[in-house]
Design a protein around this motif. Sequence first.
Motif, PDB file in Angstrom:
ATOM      1  N   ALA A 133       0.842  -1.308  -0.070  1.00 39.93           N
ATOM      2  CA  ALA A 133      -0.164   0.015   0.195  1.00 39.93           C
ATOM      3  C   ALA A 133       0.954   1.405  -0.009  1.00 39.93           C
ATOM      4  CB  ALA A 133      -0.877  -0.005   1.163  1.00 39.93           C
ATOM      5  N   GLN A 134       2.037   1.085   0.237  1.00 39.71           N
ATOM      6  CA  GLN A 134       2.932   2.247   0.339  1.00 39.71           C
ATOM      7  C   GLN A 134       3.319   2.918  -1.325  1.00 39.71           C
ATOM      8  OE1 GLN A 134       6.430   2.889   2.911  1.00 39.71           O
ATOM      9  NE2 GLN A 134       5.530   1.003   4.305  1.00 39.71           N
ATOM     10  N   GLY A 135       3.433   1.999  -1.993  1.00 38.69           N
ATOM     11  CA  GLY A 135       3.663   2.412  -3.436  1.00 38.69           C
ATOM     12  C   GLY A 135       2.431   2.023  -4.380  1.00 38.69           C
ATOM     13  N   CYS A 136       1.567   1.027  -4.013  1.00 36.67           N
ATOM     14  CA  CYS A 136       0.603   0.795  -4.941  1.00 36.67           C
ATOM     15  C   CYS A 136      -1.054   1.023  -4.725  1.00 36.67           C
ATOM     16  CB  CYS A 136       0.616  -0.617  -5.067  1.00 36.67           C
ATOM     17  SG  CYS A 136      -0.615  -1.719  -6.141  1.00 36.67           S
ATOM     18  N   PRO A 137      -1.514   1.987  -5.538  1.00 38.74           N
ATOM     19  CA  PRO A 137      -2.664   2.351  -5.289  1.00 38.74           C
ATOM     20  C   PRO A 137      -3.874   1.325  -5.329  1.00 38.74           C
ATOM     21  CG  PRO A 137      -2.215   2.833  -7.565  1.00 38.74           C
ATOM     22  CD  PRO A 137      -0.868   2.033  -6.876  1.00 38.74           C
ATOM     23  N   LEU A 138      -3.821  -0.011  -5.459  1.00 39.97           N
ATOM     24  CA  LEU A 138      -4.777  -0.880  -5.507  1.00 39.97           C
ATOM     25  C   LEU A 138      -5.361  -1.005  -4.022  1.00 39.97           C
ATOM     26  CD1 LEU A 138      -3.162  -3.690  -7.813  1.00 39.97           C
ATOM     27  CD2 LEU A 138      -4.946  -2.104  -8.569  1.00 39.97           C
ATOM     28  N   ASP A 139      -6.839  -1.346  -4.133  1.00 44.43           N
ATOM     29  CA  ASP A 139      -7.219  -1.771  -2.896  1.00 44.43           C
ATOM     30  C   ASP A 139      -7.087  -3.366  -2.784  1.00 44.43           C
ATOM     31  OD1 ASP A 139      -8.878  -2.215  -0.630  1.00 44.43           O
ATOM     32  OD2 ASP A 139     -10.790  -1.551  -1.179  1.00 44.43           O
ATOM     33  N   LEU A 140      -6.240  -3.523  -1.813  1.00 46.61           N
ATOM     34  CA  LEU A 140      -6.080  -4.856  -1.626  1.00 46.61           C
ATOM     35  C   LEU A 140      -6.799  -5.708  -0.377  1.00 46.61           C
ATOM     36  CD1 LEU A 140      -2.174  -4.843  -2.331  1.00 46.61           C
ATOM     37  CD2 LEU A 140      -3.915  -5.734  -3.814  1.00 46.61           C
ATOM     38  N   HIS A 141      -7.605  -4.684   0.012  1.00 41.29           N
ATOM     39  CA  HIS A 141      -8.450  -5.584   1.034  1.00 41.29           C
ATOM     40  C   HIS A 141      -9.170  -6.756   0.720  1.00 41.29           C
ATOM     41  CE1 HIS A 141     -11.746  -5.912   3.858  1.00 41.29           C
ATOM     42  NE2 HIS A 141     -11.246  -5.176   4.802  1.00 41.29           N
ATOM     43  N   PRO A 142      -9.133  -7.925   1.373  1.00 45.42           N
ATOM     44  CA  PRO A 142      -9.805  -9.213   1.028  1.00 45.42           C
ATOM     45  C   PRO A 142     -11.216  -8.867   0.581  1.00 45.42           C
ATOM     46  CG  PRO A 142      -9.121  -9.261   3.557  1.00 45.42           C
ATOM     47  CD  PRO A 142      -8.879  -8.132   2.997  1.00 45.42           C
ATOM     48  N   ARG A 143     -12.095  -7.899   0.929  1.00 46.36           N
ATOM     49  CA  ARG A 143     -13.224  -8.083   0.104  1.00 46.36           C
ATOM     50  C   ARG A 143     -12.987  -7.634  -1.166  1.00 46.36           C
ATOM     51  NH1 ARG A 143     -16.547  -4.541   4.688  1.00 46.36           N
ATOM     52  NH2 ARG A 143     -16.302  -6.065   6.515  1.00 46.36           N
ATOM     53  N   GLY A 148      -6.526 -15.505  -6.637  1.00 41.29           N
ATOM     54  CA  GLY A 148      -7.183 -15.524  -7.863  1.00 41.29           C
ATOM     55  C   GLY A 148      -7.285 -14.367  -8.828  1.00 41.29           C
ATOM     56  N   ALA A 149      -7.008 -13.338  -8.085  1.00 43.68           N
ATOM     57  CA  ALA A 149      -7.400 -11.918  -8.819  1.00 43.68           C
ATOM     58  C   ALA A 149      -5.699 -11.433  -8.981  1.00 43.68           C
ATOM     59  CB  ALA A 149      -7.988 -10.905  -7.892  1.00 43.68           C
ATOM     60  N   ASP A 166      -2.417 -16.798  -2.215  1.00 45.47           N
ATOM     61  CA  ASP A 166      -2.954 -17.231  -0.792  1.00 45.47           C
ATOM     62  C   ASP A 166      -3.574 -16.285  -0.140  1.00 45.47           C
ATOM     63  OD1 ASP A 166      -2.352 -20.168   0.583  1.00 45.47           O
ATOM     64  OD2 ASP A 166      -2.480 -18.271   2.175  1.00 45.47           O
ATOM     65  N   ASP A 167      -4.395 -16.694   0.769  1.00 40.68           N
ATOM     66  CA  ASP A 167      -5.284 -15.712   1.542  1.00 40.68           C
ATOM     67  C   ASP A 167      -4.430 -15.286   2.675  1.00 40.68           C
ATOM     68  OD1 ASP A 167      -7.221 -16.537   0.009  1.00 40.68           O
ATOM     69  OD2 ASP A 167      -8.029 -17.850   1.405  1.00 40.68           O
ATOM     70  N   ALA A 168      -3.234 -15.744   2.870  1.00 38.87           N
ATOM     71  CA  ALA A 168      -2.272 -15.429   4.175  1.00 38.87           C
ATOM     72  C   ALA A 168      -2.115 -13.835   4.359  1.00 38.87           C
ATOM     73  CB  ALA A 168      -1.021 -16.288   3.956  1.00 38.87           C
ATOM     74  N   PRO A 169      -1.869 -13.165   3.759  1.00 39.53           N
ATOM     75  CA  PRO A 169      -1.754 -13.108   2.309  1.00 39.53           C
ATOM     76  C   PRO A 169      -0.384 -13.393   1.502  1.00 39.53           C
ATOM     77  CG  PRO A 169      -1.666 -10.986   2.958  1.00 39.53           C
ATOM     78  CD  PRO A 169      -1.594 -11.820   4.269  1.00 39.53           C
ATOM     79  N   GLU A 170      -0.348 -13.829   0.313  1.00 33.72           N
ATOM     80  CA  GLU A 170       0.688 -14.078  -0.336  1.00 33.72           C
ATOM     81  C   GLU A 170       0.653 -13.513  -1.623  1.00 33.72           C
ATOM     82  OE1 GLU A 170       2.959 -17.884   0.324  1.00 33.72           O
ATOM     83  OE2 GLU A 170       1.853 -18.313  -1.850  1.00 33.72           O
ATOM     84  N   TYR A 171       1.392 -12.695  -2.187  1.00 35.58           N
ATOM     85  CA  TYR A 171       1.254 -12.233  -3.527  1.00 35.58           C
ATOM     86  C   TYR A 171       2.706 -12.273  -4.375  1.00 35.58           C
ATOM     87  CZ  TYR A 171      -2.044  -9.208  -1.009  1.00 35.58           C
ATOM     88  OH  TYR A 171      -3.117  -8.692  -0.389  1.00 35.58           O
ATOM     89  N   GLU A 172       2.361 -12.451  -5.688  1.00 28.37           N
ATOM     90  CA  GLU A 172       3.569 -12.362  -6.491  1.00 28.37           C
ATOM     91  C   GLU A 172       3.430 -11.058  -7.713  1.00 28.37           C
ATOM     92  OE1 GLU A 172       4.805 -17.117  -6.625  1.00 28.37           O
ATOM     93  OE2 GLU A 172       3.427 -16.142  -8.467  1.00 28.37           O
ATOM     94  N   LEU A 173       4.803 -10.539  -7.730  1.00 31.55           N
ATOM     95  CA  LEU A 173       5.037  -9.432  -8.598  1.00 31.55           C
ATOM     96  C   LEU A 173       5.545  -9.737  -9.839  1.00 31.55           C
ATOM     97  CD1 LEU A 173       3.945  -8.046  -5.792  1.00 31.55           C
ATOM     98  CD2 LEU A 173       5.516  -6.295  -6.419  1.00 31.55           C
ATOM     99  N   LEU A 174       4.988  -9.365 -10.834  1.00 28.33           N
ATOM    100  CA  LEU A 174       5.818  -9.278 -12.216  1.00 28.33           C
ATOM    101  C   LEU A 174       6.406  -8.149 -12.516  1.00 28.33           C
ATOM    102  CD1 LEU A 174       6.323 -11.461 -14.485  1.00 28.33           C
ATOM    103  CD2 LEU A 174       4.188 -10.181 -15.818  1.00 28.33           C
ATOM    104  N   VAL A 175       7.762  -8.077 -12.636  1.00 25.83           N
ATOM    105  CA  VAL A 175       8.536  -6.758 -12.746  1.00 25.83           C
ATOM    106  C   VAL A 175       9.438  -6.921 -13.894  1.00 25.83           C
ATOM    107  CG1 VAL A 175       9.928  -5.246 -11.417  1.00 25.83           C
ATOM    108  CG2 VAL A 175       8.399  -6.378 -10.158  1.00 25.83           C
ATOM    109  N   ARG A 176       9.445  -5.772 -14.646  1.00 22.43           N
ATOM    110  CA  ARG A 176      10.560  -5.789 -15.816  1.00 22.43           C
ATOM    111  C   ARG A 176      11.753  -5.829 -15.173  1.00 22.43           C
ATOM    112  NH1 ARG A 176       8.933  -1.447 -20.238  1.00 22.43           N
ATOM    113  NH2 ARG A 176      10.874  -2.025 -21.152  1.00 22.43           N
ATOM    114  N   ARG A 177      12.745  -6.635 -15.812  1.00 22.82           N
ATOM    115  CA  ARG A 177      13.840  -7.027 -15.470  1.00 22.82           C
ATOM    116  C   ARG A 177      14.776  -5.552 -14.927  1.00 22.82           C
ATOM    117  NH1 ARG A 177      18.687 -10.138 -15.690  1.00 22.82           N
ATOM    118  NH2 ARG A 177      17.552 -11.986 -16.220  1.00 22.82           N
ATOM    119  N   SER A 178      14.669  -4.535 -15.787  1.00 27.12           N
ATOM    120  CA  SER A 178      15.218  -3.389 -15.670  1.00 27.12           C
ATOM    121  C   SER A 178      14.829  -2.571 -14.187  1.00 27.12           C
ATOM    122  CB  SER A 178      15.558  -2.442 -16.620  1.00 27.12           C
ATOM    123  OG  SER A 178      14.411  -1.992 -17.139  1.00 27.12           O
TER     124      SER A 178
END
Lengths: 202, 997, 414, 102
Positions: A133-143, A148-149, A166-178
């Motif tokens: 949330a410090q750098g990403c404007p998405l609302d990541l609240h479970p609701r 799957g999103a 995962d609900d834990a929560p656990e995220y993955e980020l796809l970031v450009r190499r550079s």
Amino acid sequence: MPEVIQRKAETATRRPVASATPVTRSLLAGWREGLSIVNLRGNAEDTAFRQAVESVLDAPLPVKPCTTGEGSAVRVLWAGPDDWFIVGPKGQADALASRLRKALAGQHHAVTDVSSGYTVLHLSGTPARDVLAQGCPLDLHPRAFARGACAGSHFFKAGVWLWQTDDAPEYELLVRRSFTGYVWLMLERATAECGLVTRRFA
Amino acid sequence: MNARLAAGGRIDRDRVLNFTFNGRAYRGHPGDTLASALLASGVSVVARSWKYHRPRGILSAGVEEPNALVQLFDGARTVPNARMTEVSLVEGLVATSIHASPSVEFDLKAVNGWFSRLIPAGFYYKTFMASQAAWHFFEKHIRASSGLGASPTVGDPDRYEKRFAHCDVLVVGGGIAGLTAALAAGRSGARVMLCDEQAELGGWLLTSDEKIDGLPAARWVEQAREELASLPEVQVLPRTTAFGYHDHNLVTLLERRADHLPFAEAPVFRERLWRLRARQVVLATGAHERPLVFGNNDLPGIMLASAVSTYVRRYAVLPGQRAVVFTNNDTGYDAALALHGAGASVVVVDARSEPDGSLSQRARGKGIEILPGQVITEAHGRKRVSAAVVQQLDAQGRLGGSPRMLACDLVAVSGGFSPVIHLQCQAGSKPVWDDGHAAFLPGRPAQAESSAGSCCGLQSLFLCAHSGWAAGVAAAQAAGFQVKPTPLPRVADTEPGSLRPLWLVPHAKRVSRAPKQFVDLQNDVAASDIHLAVREGFESIEHVKRYTAMGFGTDQGKTGNINGMGIAAQALGKSIPQVGTTTFRPNYTPVTFGAVAGLELGDAFEPVRTTAMHDWHLRQGALFEDVGQWKRPWYYRQPGEDLHAAVKREVLAVRQSVGTLDASTLGKIDIQGPDAATLLNWIYSNAWSKLEVGKCRYGLMLDENGMVFDDGVTVRLGENHFLMHTTTGGAARVLAWLERWLQTEWPHLKVFLTTVTDHWATTALAGPKSREVLKKLCQDIDFDDAAFPFMSYREGTVAGVRARIMRISFSGERSYEVNVPAADGLRVWEAIQAAGAPYGITPYGTETMHVLRAEKGYIIVGQDTDGSVTPVDLGMGAMVAKTKDCLGKRSLSRSDTARADRKQFVGLLTDDPQVVLEEGAQVIDEPAPSIPARSAGHVTSSYASPTLGRSIALALVKGGAQRMGERVHLSMHGGRTVTATIASPVFFDPKSERQNA
Amino acid sequence: MQKFSIWSLLRNSVSYHEGWQKQWRSPEPKREYDVVVVGAGGHGLATAYYLAKEHGLRNVAVVERGWLGGGNTARNTTIVRSNYLWDEATQLYEKSMKLWEGLSQDLNYNVMFSQRGVMNLGHSLQDMRDIQRRVNANRLNGVDAEVLTPQQIQEMLPFINLNARYPVLGASLQRRAGVARHDAVAWGFARAADSYGVDILQNCEVHGIRRDGGAVTGLDTARGFIKAKKVAIVAAGHSSVLAEMAGIRLPLESHPLQALVSEPLKPIFPTVVMSNAIHAYISQSDKGDLVIGAGIDQYAGYGQRGSYHVIESTLQAIVELFPLFSRVRMNRQWGGIVDVSPDACPIIGLTPVKGLYINCGWGTGGFKATPGSGWAMAHTVAQDRPHPLNEAFSLDRFYNGHLIDEHGAAAVAH
Amino acid sequence: MLQIDCPWCGPRAESEFSCGGEGGIVRPPNSESLTDAEWGDYVFMRKNPKGVHHEQWRHASGCGRWFNVLRDTVSYRIHATWRIGEAMPDAEGQAAASGSNA
Ligand SMILES: Cc1cc2nc3c(=O)[nH]c(=O)nc-3n(C[C@H](O)[C@H](O)[C@H](O)COP(=O)(O)OP(=O)(O)OC[C@H]3O[C@@H](n4cnc5c(N)ncnc54)[C@H](O)[C@@H]3O)c2cc1C
Ligand SMILES: NC(=O)c1ccc[n+]([C@@H]2O[C@H](COP(=O)([O-])OP(=O)(O)OC[C@H]3O[C@@H](n4cnc5c(N)ncnc54)[C@H](O)[C@@H]3O)[C@@H](O)[C@H]2O)c1
Ligand SMILES: Cc1cc2nc3c(=O)[nH]c(=O)nc-3n(C[C@H](O)[C@H](O)[C@H](O)COP(=O)(O)O)c2cc1C
Ligand SMILES: [Zn+2]
């Protein structure tokens, strides 16, 4: 023309270094080496296209915006109405790409190996949401955003594709190499209070 | 003198906190603010005023404070202009008065007061203008005495966090209205955030002596806080100010997390800035009491009545022994009751002839002396109020009877309330004037927002509780939540009583001659200044504001503006709604720069993008050039070398043997689909349909204005498959440009674009020996010139890695660009270095690349072009296909763009081969032109060419193409002029035998 | 007109300043004027002033929808400089600079033009090339300009962080450049124009432009129809709206441009610093507040406010360059409406409608041009043809291609 | 920071988008046969309305789509967003918005 540009020494590319035993309440972050990442473009409205792709991937092709498709071997990320990222295990990009091309022969499509163009970062632990949330404007609240999103957005000034595993929560980020070094730097700064534990993932 | 009451207050008397103010040691308790602790110690003069340096005391107990500003802390952590009334006391706190020389007690600049008559509002527009020189002289002195606190002189040791956040209901304000709203919404399960700027929740409840649900108000606050804490989706933020209400319900909050804690306990992030997107917002921001405007109303010891109540009840401080309460409404009596209860002697001067309302009744009951229909026209005293001049005020607002002196050491003033409608107005709602309350109330909400409590003009606790509750319920429902009926807090209703509007208390003397009647204490704006502004024709309130500086201060006129508008309205013979308010803008209260900047500073200011080979370059002593966000090797410095020596070595290595350049940063766009060639035909000025598979072509991109904005080589990988290269800086722009045309103008074209910039690591091998080196690493490609000619493409295996190799050249030498997946980039790069060692292979940077291409007359978009250059200007008219249309083509035939004497791309050779022209040197036609002279062009690129052993330059020169061999003059930095001859931009190997052969 | 001077100030202080007269009248509209200027911003008021002073036209009105000087004049960061890139632009801005240097005396109103110098920082090799090019071009045009080394910059600003993410490699400096008291500029021109009999009609929004055949006949305003032989549109952010009333299309987009101020500080910042590369523009007003200009918002907007993240990146740039300001606090932010043209240059001249003239497109950088713009516009209106100084800035250039691209020198051209 | 409803991804922060200015401008097919005036009008002249405005935005760091937006340039309220190629949906202020996008 100035002789020397930077008085400050240039820093080497920032890379995660696996750190000591995890501390709970810290962010657990890591990177996944050399995954196969293929960019797929095509017409989602066309059933022939969807079937061809799903048969090759053995995974549902997500056509609903901002969702992912889980397969036995690969995960498919919706990246646009005619745009997907296929993320699979190391070293399979070529095979995957050529099988897709074969299956899609004759249809208007594009299959592009971008495995080296992106890094996949893993984030988990209690502070994961607050750190993002410090750098990403998405609302990541479970609701609003759950397992799957997926969504394209930005983390500070780097574009990222982000999905929840995962609900834990656990995220993955796809970031450009550079941009990976930059994203890593921001993770380090953003976790100054909660702490950062890093490790390498399979 | 100790003004601390023996009992009561919300301070922790068991613990003592030591602090210093102006170098003197004082003591206070946890729960104190700097203001309450100083009042408890009997300090009354805390500041000097901005213009006249008059002694000033503490006016309020909150954020509206105009006077009591201090320099907080010292050294690197100092904070200018902190408001004492907001500063929580902490052990070891250091505070100093600002803007007083040498001290608040004795301020030399107080002489300004004596000739104050010389410096009314706007005096400086009328003088100091004999000449620019004269003004600059006076300005020095004006500046020297300007400003308030002092900036830190070193960087900030603290760090700041920012967050994006989202919620269903944001409640701003934690008084009765905000608490009930948060409870109502919270119980529905909605995601609720409640913020309050103060150290603890409760607002006025922390001062009030009323009861809620049978509990003392402050106790009820505890209970409410506990319930809110128990609700999982509710988040409560004390010490958090909602400072801005922006479009689409974005509210910005500043959470102060550290300054109130001992250093050792402070968190890493001093402050946290929230960017909160709320579905619904409930504004329960309360109301600020207005002072009354009379002569010398700025004397220390004159204080807002609500502040007096607060200091007595919340902080257990008795601000005075002999008090006069001066009010025009019922709430002033609350102060009288508080003072009386604390043992002070109290007289109430009430402008109303028949005081009404619950509080005045209670006061009467307690036998407090009341002087109805009377006003204070003037206060006396030097560094503290010592007496008040009281006189009758009749129904028509005329003074009557004879003035009488009331000796006193405290005057508590209440001029009514100004609802805190800043955020509503920032959100776009137009405030509406209400005569009953004599106040501006929130107008129709412009966004998903509602107001509750005293910011709607409500006064009784009862009504505020109800309106808060209703607002909370409505907000939760609007956000889509069910609200189960639950009991409201029980509060006794009270009678607010009437109010007699009083913007300026009349004085025996005219406003212009009366003792100063202050409106804006921070900017020393008096009623006479407002009258002067009106007299001089400043009729709009916005003009009055800008002429007098009313409301310009760090308090943004919270206590002064409404009085000022009332006074301006009277002077203009208009009503207050006709005059209107000035514009409410963020910030509600000031916000730390560092908090707004957050973490994105230094290396994190902007992404630093690096290639797969970056660390290798570092190890080789490369210095880097910023190209967009990328770091590119500029040149590789070897011991004892400077830029020129290094570049010379690198250039000669390439010309004589072989060198390598990391070209990974070039933009790469993968283009697939049956209409790919059609797209390229539109995007590039030249034609693409006939390009054979396996061949490369250079292209120019024009904007619709016909100007070159990017260039690069595109390869045909297959019938329907191209790979486009863009400039490093242009990559993102070009992709967006292509996507835009594809998606919006030509959706029928069957083409897909994928960016592969980061996927490929590119090593450019340049030089006569490049082929030998490559052969050693790659067996599956026939490098024979016939089989692999210039401008063609092959795939093969380099050092065991699948590679795409393009034989293209930006140096004029035989050259191959080897592309491999970035994961293998470093390995392949190192293999190439090893294989090249016998040939003295030399890594080279962007500077050498620039020299090599300049020797060959190749352009760099952005250096040799500046957005005003066409392909024709560049001598590349042939690259604009006659046979087809393309973006920007039509612009080339516009009357002016088609002119023959436009600035055109040429080479320049100085008479003296040793003289290197300055990049940016201007082309002029005669050696010593009379100024102003017209520019006939400028030098875009200029180098000492190691290859040619002389200087060379590229330039854009008026009509240059037709002026080959002509001599021109160049005016250089420092006024020097140099002579040169116009030549072809291709200085080296004009037939291109080296790169093609 | 009551003369302003230290003596009149002394005299009036004896009579408690009760003797000051209105600085301008608030007259009722006449039925007809020779020229009506639309827009009482600095440019419109200057136009009226020079029409009266230089061209003897006295039957002139300036109509203003709100309060005079309340548009961008009231909102700008007041940077005044003339170090532009192309000859045409430099000459126009330099004419303005010359007028600035005598403006307080000419208007008998202290506009506090403070020539404390303006620095444009360079953060990349290309920035430095552009700076050298501009400085050389300025010299040719008789505009004072010099290139500073990082060391010289540090001598003027010891606290600057040269090792920023984009290191400071140098700067251009124009010493004659500086800042001025924006409100005073509007008031001074208003007072001086009024003294020539110019009617300044506030709260008089123009709703329609009447034409007869190809020629303008008058204006429908909030205060009724006003007949006019000539009409000059000098409405900055609202230019397109007015042009539309006359059936003219303009190459403009009106964007929000934001600015902010800190709390007042003791003097610390002696000059003006601009960094186009990272969008930071900063000076310290004579009141003590740091005045900071932001980058432009990406969308069109007539709301006089912009997006918050623009303020964030601006303060990032400021704190990156000047870390000592990190604990200083931001007092207020606001926005204006800037009329951005495709080549970052103004449009001053005739229109297809006879008797209708336009002066617009100053975008993010027209305050500095206020006197010069008014001076050239007055000539254009009075003579019904452009002055050589503004010939190149006609609307035609967007058809014939003679653009004057100042983006290089102007990015956000405060 | 505006909140913009991407026709694919839903409401997102402005910082994910890039604004492309006036929407619905169609490139003249026969550019060669246009007069300088007609061509200049297409390249440079803009409606720049005060009020409801038909714009084009791109979800740059999201799905990458360009799309249409109907936005009030005074209140900044967004009346509608819709995909390229679709008809402008019924929305308040639509009437005011000049021109529709093909
Ligand atoms: C935040 C910001 C910072 C800036 N910084 C600088 C800087 O540092 N240096 C610099 O040189 N420039 C700067 N500028 C640009 C500069 O302010 C403008 O270019 C310049 O003020 C425009 O000229 P003006 O004074 O005539 O415009 P304005 O003051 O806007 O005058 C136009 C007037 O026309 C009126 N009007 C509009 N429509 C109508 C109508 N229908 N009827 C009647 N009247 C109407 C408006 O109310 C307004 O008063 C800045 C601008 C902004 C917003
Ligand atoms: N006598 C007085 O001075 C006074 C003033 C206000 C209210 N009251 C009484 O209090 C009761 C009303 O209570 P209420 O809840 O309406 O007002 P309140 O003053 O009790 O509560 C408002 C709260 O909002 C906070 N606040 C205001 N703006 C804020 C912002 N931008 N960000 C964060 N916090 C902010 C204030 O610090 C305060 O704590 C009534 O009985 C009324 O008469 C008395
Ligand atoms: C150069 C300059 C300096 C300013 N200084 C201050 C200031 O010190 N305090 C303040 O409250 N506003 C200051 N302002 C902002 C004005 O209060 C006001 O916000 C601005 O003129 C825009 O008008 P508006 O907010 O009424 O729309 C300043 C504005 C400018 C252009
Ligand atoms: Zn999207």
